[in-house]
Write a protein that holds these residues in place. Structure first.
Motif, mmCIF file in Angstrom:
data_model
loop_
_atom_site.group_PDB
_atom_site.id
_atom_site.type_symbol
_atom_site.label_atom_id
_atom_site.label_comp_id
_atom_site.label_asym_id
_atom_site.label_seq_id
_atom_site.Cartn_x
_atom_site.Cartn_y
_atom_site.Cartn_z
ATOM 1 N N THR A 1 0.809 -1.221 0.000
ATOM 2 C CA THR A 1 0.000 0.000 0.000
ATOM 3 C C THR A 1 0.838 1.265 0.000
ATOM 4 O O THR A 1 0.284 2.365 0.010
ATOM 5 N N ARG A 2 2.144 1.130 0.007
ATOM 6 C CA ARG A 2 3.008 2.310 0.031
ATOM 7 C C ARG A 2 2.839 3.117 -1.259
ATOM 8 O O ARG A 2 2.695 2.558 -2.344
ATOM 9 N N ASP A 3 2.863 4.441 -1.143
ATOM 10 C CA ASP A 3 2.706 5.359 -2.281
ATOM 11 C C ASP A 3 1.364 5.174 -2.992
ATOM 12 O O ASP A 3 1.250 5.400 -4.207
ATOM 13 N N GLY A 4 0.345 4.725 -2.255
ATOM 14 C CA GLY A 4 -0.988 4.616 -2.827
ATOM 15 C C GLY A 4 -1.156 3.524 -3.864
ATOM 16 O O GLY A 4 -2.019 3.626 -4.742
ATOM 17 N N ARG A 5 -0.349 2.482 -3.762
ATOM 18 C CA ARG A 5 -0.457 1.411 -4.758
ATOM 19 C C ARG A 5 -1.809 0.728 -4.700
ATOM 20 O O ARG A 5 -2.321 0.265 -5.722
ATOM 21 N N HIS A 6 -2.398 0.638 -3.491
ATOM 22 C CA HIS A 6 -3.685 -0.040 -3.364
ATOM 23 C C HIS A 6 -4.791 0.728 -4.080
ATOM 24 O O HIS A 6 -5.799 0.149 -4.474
ATOM 25 N N GLN A 7 -4.612 2.053 -4.251
ATOM 26 C CA GLN A 7 -5.621 2.839 -4.969
ATOM 27 C C GLN A 7 -5.660 2.453 -6.447
ATOM 28 O O GLN A 7 -6.728 2.495 -7.073
ATOM 29 N N GLU A 8 -4.520 2.068 -6.993
ATOM 30 C CA GLU A 8 -4.503 1.599 -8.375
ATOM 31 C C GLU A 8 -5.277 0.290 -8.502
ATOM 32 O O GLU A 8 -5.982 0.061 -9.496
ATOM 33 N N VAL A 9 -5.124 -0.567 -7.486
ATOM 34 C CA VAL A 9 -5.898 -1.813 -7.485
ATOM 35 C C VAL A 9 -7.391 -1.500 -7.387
ATOM 36 O O VAL A 9 -8.222 -2.125 -8.060
ATOM 37 N N LEU A 10 -7.732 -0.502 -6.553
ATOM 38 C CA LEU A 10 -9.136 -0.109 -6.413
ATOM 39 C C LEU A 10 -9.689 0.393 -7.742
ATOM 40 O O LEU A 10 -10.839 0.098 -8.103
ATOM 41 N N ASP A 11 -8.878 1.135 -8.494
ATOM 42 C CA ASP A 11 -9.317 1.602 -9.813
ATOM 43 C C ASP A 11 -9.635 0.434 -10.736
ATOM 44 O O ASP A 11 -10.636 0.455 -11.468
ATOM 45 N N ASP A 12 -8.793 -0.584 -10.719
ATOM 46 C CA ASP A 12 -9.048 -1.754 -11.552
ATOM 47 C C ASP A 12 -10.330 -2.463 -11.115
ATOM 48 O O ASP A 12 -11.109 -2.936 -11.956
ATOM 49 N N VAL A 13 -10.538 -2.541 -9.796
ATOM 50 C CA VAL A 13 -11.760 -3.182 -9.282
ATOM 51 C C VAL A 13 -12.991 -2.407 -9.722
ATOM 52 O O VAL A 13 -14.016 -2.988 -10.129
ATOM 53 N N ILE A 14 -12.919 -1.069 -9.659
ATOM 54 C CA ILE A 14 -14.060 -0.233 -10.076
ATOM 55 C C ILE A 14 -14.356 -0.431 -11.557
ATOM 56 O O ILE A 14 -15.517 -0.564 -11.971
ATOM 57 N N ASP A 15 -13.306 -0.443 -12.391
ATOM 58 C CA ASP A 15 -13.511 -0.652 -13.831
ATOM 59 C C ASP A 15 -14.183 -1.991 -14.098
ATOM 60 O O ASP A 15 -15.103 -2.090 -14.928
ATOM 61 N N ALA A 16 -13.721 -3.032 -13.391
ATOM 62 C CA ALA A 16 -14.328 -4.347 -13.582
ATOM 63 C C ALA A 16 -15.775 -4.364 -13.102
ATOM 64 O O ALA A 16 -16.659 -4.959 -13.742
#
Length: 424
Positions: free
Chosen positions: A177-192
């Motif tokens: 989760t460092r440097d907001g990496r988990h937010q990128e995963v959240l973006d992928d989840v939202i797109d899906a």
């Protein structure tokens, strides 16, 4: 002809040259003196001196020559075995194992390109597949050994016992989760999620769920209300509401749901690190994994099934593992062949690895060479060196005989010229 016979033959040849010079000297010693006889005698004398001097030099390398004052400087190789070992090891380290030499070797031969060419050959990918199958079969046979199984089990338990599961998980989550990496995963989840919400089959599922809910919770109202219409419209409302929410979260990097997710993960990491209850739960999980009969039985069942499948596959004429390895190696060979950037990158990493590993590898190998040579039997080492270079050393004796004779001739002629000059 082996080395022993070659050495004996070369020694006999050198000895024949010495014997010939000695025979000529003996004959000329009993002949009437004349210019020619004296010249031949001088040549034979010098030839004998050269032959005997070089014989001594060659013998002194390998054996002790019992001559007073001189014997201390004979038997050179046996007396200096340890120094030879250290010098040989240092020579190998400096000339062959230094980083610059290894990098130059990699650049000269380009092993990545050669590997790609080798793997691209159809016959070679099958060969590699065969070796992998044999290796896998050997690993399976080793895994059948009860002692190996017990060792692996003990090693796993020891590793699990030393593992701080709670803190390790906290460290992993912190890194993820460092440097907001988990937010990128959240973006992928939202797109899906948006993609799935718009799918007709999912719309039908939502409508059907609403209808079932109406029938179950409001049976009386369901009979008078248009349930099909409500289900269809409800699905649209639900989809629209979720779409709106997900789009807001996707477009707003500071949305309250994103901030809440950050807080939840941060609090969870802190609890994993510091909360005693989490540590206790982690220890319970470790004990369950290590000692739980159900877990161990499940893992054993998985392993036995995998082992059985692999054994049957390896025994099959058309092994799937063999085919997969062959296909993978063929693909890798073709990729290395056409992707110049990949080859250059791999070669650069290989050069960096050579620079980093060369000093330690060189130290290990040179110590091994030095220690091994020092442990050799002195006489055997001397004999092996003599067998390998002794044949060439005998040519020194032969050349010494010839060069000595030539020098004797020059000295004889020079002395006569000087004598004639004095007379005049």
């Amino acid at each position: 002809m082996n080395k022993e016979l070659e050495l004996k033959k070369s020694k006999r040849t050198a000895l024949l040259f010495l014997a010939a010079a000695a025979l000529v000297f003996m004959v000329t010693a009993f002949l009437p003196r004349s210019f020619a006889v004296d010249c031949v005698k001088a040549v034979s004398e010098a030839a004998m001196v050269g032959a005997l001097a070089d014989w001594f030099a060659v013998v002194a390398l390998f054996r002790k020559v019992p001559i007073p004052l001189i014997s201390a400087h004979t038997n050179i190789i046996p007396n200096n075995k340890d120094r030879i070992a250290e010098n040989l090891a240092r020579f190998v380290q400096e000339k062959f194992l230094d980083p610059a030499s290894l990098v130059e070797l990699i650049r000269k031969h380009d092993p990545i390109a050669k590997l790609g060419s080798w793997l691209a050959e159809p016959a070679n990918d099958r060969i590699l597949g065969t070796y992998v199958v044999r290796l896998a079969a050997g690993v399976l046979d080793m895994a059948e050994d009860a002692r190996i199984q017990r060792f692996l089990k003990d090693a796993f338990h020891a590793m699990l016992g030393k593992l701080d599961l709670s803190r390790s998980l906290a460290t992993v989550l912190d890194a993820l989760t460092r440097d907001g990496r988990h937010q990128e995963v959240l973006d992928d989840v939202i797109d899906a999620a948006l993609l799935h919400l718009r799918a007709p089959e999912n719309q039908e599922l939502i409508a059907s769920s609403i209808i079932q809910w109406l029938k179950r919770e409001h049976g009386a109202m369901e009979k008078v209300l248009p349930t099909a219409w409500l289900g269809e419209k409800g699905a649209d409302w639900v989809t629209e509401a979720l779409n709106t929410l997900l789009l807001e979260v996707a477009e707003d990097r500071s949305h309250k749901l994103r901030r809440r997710l950050d807080r939840m993960i941060a609090e969870f990491i802190v609890k994993l690190r510091d909360d005693p209850s989490f540590h206790e739960r982690a220890e319970e999980i470790k004990h369950y994994i290590r000692d739980g009969e159900a877990v161990n039985a499940y893992l054993a069942e998985i392993w036995n099934g995998l082992r059985s499948w692999m054994r049957q596959d390896l025994m099959a004429e058309e092994s799937e593992l063999h085919q997969r390895v062959a296909a993978m190696s063929k693909w890798l060979g073709e990729e290395l062949g056409r992707n110049e950037g990949l080859r250059a990158s791999l070669s650069r990493h290989m050069e960096d690895a050579a620079r980093a590993m060369a000093p330690d590898f060189a130290d290990f190998l040179t110590r091994h060479i030095s220690d091994t040579v020092k442990k050799w039997d002195t006489e055997d080492m001397s004999r092996q060196i003599e067998l390998n270079i002794g044949k060439d050393l005998q040519y020194i004796r032969i050349n010494g005989t010839i060069v000595g004779g030539c020098i004797g001739l020059l000295l004889f002629l020079s002395s006569h010229l000087i004598a004639m000059a004095r007379m005049q």
